[in-house]
Design an enzyme around this catalytic site. Structure first.
Site: not given
Ligand SMILES: Cc1cn([C@H]2C[C@H](O)[C@@H](COP(=O)(O)OP(=O)(O)OP(=O)(O)O)O2)c(=O)[nH]c1=O
Length: 632
Positions: A88, A494, A520, A522
């Site tokens: 997360d 096949d 056939g 291949f």
């Molecule tokens: C700050 C930042 C975040 N992010 C993304 C990463 C995470 O995918 C998202 C944060 O949300 P999350 O809740 O961490 O993840 P998600 O909802 O994409 O996926 P899941 O909950 O199924 O694991 O933000 C970027 O892609 N680039 C960035 O610079």
């Protein structure tokens, strides 16, 4: 490759990424990790104010995401994974936690708060080792977090809105994506860049190293207690050097001693370790403080030593159709099954107990019954029956493997020793014996059914109007393609004797898209017209001369822009992973397994371009390539 020993520890495990984030998938795929993706349904609604620090919130959310998937897979799909990874990512500024914006106004509020300032990005990660005991899920949680500091430039309102209208902020914590347009907003980054993108790969690998390669105990007294992994770099790890660690590996278990301490002395997961298992073997120290290997348990080697017994027990129980009997009538006592099947009572009891020990059956005072996995995979009419392939493994592959020593000495397949016949004569059997033919087709069908979805969805094939599955056997993949792409006309091409026997394997009901079967060879006959050709589990079986004939023919009939989809297990560049493919090579067919770069080279040689490889993390990977446009 120095990282191999760390990620290699996950190779034989069923790894699940509990995340829908494409960034996380990409980061882990790029380093060759094989995993399934099962997005978590956990709602990110924990009460933020109840956490002393923002990172604790991210870690707890990551943990809950992963636990939800582990529980769901265990209960609903009855496929307990070995390892589930959850993550997360949050952004914090002025002690406020920012997650993903709910709408454009929300994105604007977030970006305005970040404007011109430094903020922190935290990603919490949970690595959950799962096991199933008495059908109960047992989990061990390892978690950690990583912080990266990011500073935004002073940005104008206009620029912020332009960025918001790009749509990029919406699925990203803090409302920006540093890896794309959002990179333009950023003045500096202090710390792990990938952590901002959603997954702190470096810290993750260190955590794995800490779990799977604990340093010797004699460091204990002198090591500072902190949460930083005890293995700081990976450079000193190689399989050779890590021999002792291999021996101390315990399935699904972190290396904790009974006091809940890592053997390094660091408090394992001081950040939050929710379960602690005791009884792990740690090297003993003698009076001089020198560690001894007396207590090392070569669990991996013991597992390999017994592996053949386990395989054979499952093969024989399948061959005797014990799982079929139990599906219809269980729970049954050993004596009842012995009577049904016509086997000895004492032998049957031993075999059933072995199957229970292996987790294939459940044993209660009422008798034996199938586990749900046995119902699904081991019964001959199970939803995803592997029965055909198991019988093929027992009757055909097992005898070949019992002659492995001769095969290695002579460098050739051992049909003459295993079956008393040369390969050509065996092939004649295939032509003449209905039973052998059906057994082989059932084997191919069961594997094709299991892999069809992965192959069909590895790439978006909706642009194609017609597909021809060369050597498509019973049409399992063809039917799956028809289901997923209703506008795709699919043909299976096949040998006549295969096509003549396909009716038994057709899915019931009228709801499936029609598949056309054309007979056939291949190698010899004209190929049906199509704009997508498919070779699934074909190339690894044939020698180079035959592959030359086949790919030349496909290349010749392919119009520019048409494509070829190859489904095989793609080896890593060292050609030692995944083990399934490497072990399959021991059958000593005249063909061979190939790495991604070898497939690329091979396909380019026959006029294909834009070769894309998708490692699915499951039984088969996929390679898609396009016929080159003719030069002007
Ligand atoms: C700050 C930042 C975040 N992010 C993304 C990463 C995470 O995918 C998202 C944060 O949300 P999350 O809740 O961490 O993840 P998600 O909802 O994409 O996926 P899941 O909950 O199924 O694991 O933000 C970027 O892609 N680039 C960035 O610079």
């Amino acid at each position: 490759m120095v990282l191999n020993p760390v990620l290699g520890k996950l190779v034989s495990k069923r790894v699940v990424l509990a995340s829908a984030s494409p960034r996380r998938q990409e980061i882990l795929t790029n380093v060759g990790l094989r995993f399934e993706v099962v997005p978590s349904w956990f709602k990110e609604t924990l009460e933020k104010s109840s956490f002393a620090a923002p990172y604790e919130y991210a870690v707890e959310t990551a943990k809950q995401k992963a636990l939800e998937v582990a529980n769901r897979m265990h209960v609903k799909h009855l496929r307990t994974p070995d390892v589930v990874i959850g993550a997360d990512t949050i952004v914090t500024v002025d002690e406020q936690i920012l997650e993903k914006p709910v709408d454009k106004q929300d994105a604007y509020r977030m970006l305005s708060r970040l404007n011109g300032k430094e903020h922190s990005v935290f990603t919490g990660v949970a690595i959950i080792h799962c096991s199933s005991k008495d059908n109960q899920l047992e989990t061990e949680v390892t978690d950690f977090y990583e912080e990266t500091k990011v500073k935004f430039s002073d940005l104008s309102e206009e620029l912020l809105w332009e960025y918001i209208h790009s749509g990029e902020p919406m699925d990203k914590a803090g409302g920006y994506g540093i890896q794309a347009l959002g990179g333009m907003l950023v003045e500096y980054v202090h710390g792990d860049f990938l952590n901002v993108v959603g997954f702190p790969l470096n810290h993750f690998c260190k955590k794995l190293a800490e779990l799977y390669y604990p340093p010797p105990k004699h460091n204990v007294q002198h090591k500072k207690y902190d949460s930083i992994p005890s293995v700081d770099t990976f450079e000193n790890l190689s399989d050779g050097e890590s021999e002792s660690s291999d021996f101390t590996e315990h399935k699904g278990a972190s290396k904790l001693d009974s006091s809940g301490m890592c053997s390094s002395g660091a408090i394992c997961n001081s950040e939050n370790n929710s379960s602690i298992k005791t009884g792990f073997t740690v090297p003993l120290e003698n009076q001089n403080g020198v560690s001894e290997s007396a207590a090392k348990l070569p669990s991996k080697i013991l597992e390999l030593m017994d592996g053949f017994r386990a395989s054979k027990a499952m093969f024989v129980a399948s061959k005797l159709k014990m799982f079929d009997h139990l599906k219809d009538k269980g729970p049954l006592k050993a004596v009842d099954i012995a009577n049904e099947v016509g086997t000895s009572v004492c032998g049957t009891e031993r075999l059933l107990d072995a199957c229970a020990a292996l987790g294939l059956l459940e044993k209660t005072p009422q008798g034996y019954s199938n586990t749900d996995s046995a119902n699904t995979y081991l019964t001959s009419d199970g939803e995803c029956s592997l029965h055909g392939y198991i019988i093929h493994s027992n009757d055909h592959i097992w005898p070949l493997f019992t002659n492995l020593e001769s095969a290695v000495k002579e460098g050739s397949r051992q049909n003459h020793r295993a079956f008393g016949k040369k390969a050509e004569d065996l092939f004649k059997d295939y032509y003449h014996s209905q039973e052998v033919k059906q057994r082989f087709m059932a084997a191919m069908h069961s594997i094709a059914q299991l892999t069809a979805r992965d192959v069909a969805t590895a790439f978006d094939l909706s642009r194609f109007k017609s597909a021809c599955d060369l050597g498509g056997c019973t049409g399992a993949l063809a039917h799956e393609l028809g289901q997923i792409y209703p506008n795709l006309k699919v043909t299976v091409f096949d040998l006549p004797e295969v096509i003549a026997n396909t009716s038994y394997f057709q899915p019931p009901g009228q709801n499936t898209a029609p598949v056309t079967f054309i007979s056939g060879d291949f190698f010899k006959d004209d190929l049906p017209e199509a704009d997508l050709y498919i070779l699934s589990r074909i190339l690894h079986d044939w020698p180079d001369e035959k592959i030359h004939v086949l790919l030349s023919k496909i290349s010749a009939v392919c119009k520019p822009g048409s494509a070829l989809l190859v489904a095989e297990i793609v080896l890593d560049e060292q050609k030692t992973h995944p083990p399934r493919a490497v072990l399959q090579s021991l059958s000593m067919t005249e063909g061979k397994q190939r790495s991604g770069s070898e497939y690329k080279q091979l396909l380019e040689k026959y006029g294909f371009t834009n070769v894309q490889i998708k490692i699915t993390g499951n039984l088969l990977d996929a390679v898609l390539c396009f016929k080159k446009n003719l030069s002007p």
